[in-house]
Design an enzyme around this catalytic site. Sequence first.
Site, short mmCIF file in Angstrom:
data_model
loop_
_atom_site.label_atom_id
_atom_site.label_comp_id
_atom_site.label_asym_id
_atom_site.label_seq_id
_atom_site.Cartn_x
_atom_site.Cartn_y
_atom_site.Cartn_z
N LYS A 128 -39.78 74.39 35.52
CA LYS A 128 -40.54 74.36 36.77
C LYS A 128 -40.32 75.64 37.58
O LYS A 128 -41.23 76.11 38.27
CB LYS A 128 -40.16 73.12 37.59
CG LYS A 128 -40.64 71.82 36.96
CD LYS A 128 -42.17 71.82 36.80
CE LYS A 128 -42.69 70.51 36.27
NZ LYS A 128 -44.17 70.49 36.16
N SER A 157 -43.11 71.32 41.06
CA SER A 157 -42.09 70.36 41.48
C SER A 157 -41.15 71.04 42.46
O SER A 157 -40.99 72.27 42.45
CB SER A 157 -41.28 69.87 40.27
OG SER A 157 -40.14 69.13 40.67
N ASP A 187 -54.29 67.85 22.50
CA ASP A 187 -52.88 68.25 22.56
C ASP A 187 -52.85 69.67 23.13
O ASP A 187 -53.23 70.62 22.45
CB ASP A 187 -52.26 68.21 21.16
CG ASP A 187 -50.81 68.69 21.14
OD1 ASP A 187 -50.28 69.08 22.20
OD2 ASP A 187 -50.21 68.69 20.04
N TYR A 226 -35.30 71.37 32.25
CA TYR A 226 -36.49 70.95 33.00
C TYR A 226 -36.59 71.75 34.29
O TYR A 226 -37.67 72.23 34.67
CB TYR A 226 -36.41 69.46 33.31
CG TYR A 226 -37.51 68.97 34.22
CD1 TYR A 226 -38.81 68.82 33.74
CD2 TYR A 226 -37.27 68.66 35.56
CE1 TYR A 226 -39.84 68.39 34.58
CE2 TYR A 226 -38.28 68.22 36.39
CZ TYR A 226 -39.55 68.08 35.90
OH TYR A 226 -40.57 67.66 36.72
#
Length: 271
Positions: A170, A151, A71, A166
Amino acid sequence: MDQWKGRNAVVTGAGSGIGAATTVELIRHGLNVVGLDVQSTKLEKLANSLEDVMTIPDGSQRGIFYPKTCDITDERAVKDVFGWVDTALNGVSVLVNNAGIIMRSSLLDGTLKDWNFLMSINVLAQCVCSREAFRSMSTNNINGHIVQINSIVGHSITPYYAHKMYNASKTAITVLCEGLRHELSLVNSKIKVSSISPGSVDTEMFITAKFRPSSQVVSSRPALKPEDVAAMVITTLETHPSVEIAELTVIPTGSTIQSHGMPSPVNLSDK
């Protein structure tokens, strides 16, 4: 890629999608891969598939796969993995920070729990892995390479509702990649940092997030395959020691970097 043969790479989120495709490509090019994923079953499936996909007709060297359930939001677990790489494999030469999640969470009614979860995986865990890779590379005198799977939304604003957190995660990676290059230059390090920013990629990410984009978006949107992004990882690693690809933006043919609305196309025959 000859300079990397026999060296060790750490790939996060290696169990599926871009991470799995990247793992396969690195092993094909002779690197040993320590694949990290929180889901051990995915790592087992990948390990079992490697015998079939890794056949090299010319008999050239291929790498070894070391699956590690981890993790990456657990700092102690990440330190333990990199410590094992140092002790057992003499250090890491390549880090591919691929692990990430996407979730819908509105700025108007989202929860702090969701925002913390998103940022802990997409941003903070990447920073911890990069820090530990730097320490390993420095300790073992390795001029390594850190590759961040970013991204296109790290460079533009997504128009989709409840995706701005989100988007922000990025964008943070874009800033932190340049920040990492800055700090490395201040200590005269030759470690490279590359950000790869793909457009839409056909992976399990949306399934994991338990939602799909609208049918209009899906039907009209070209998508990359995980193997396309893995090939770009190889492209960044193939550069001469004096050349560094800082940012590589890759989109499927027929798409754009900035998302646009979907008005009816202009009928040029009427002009």
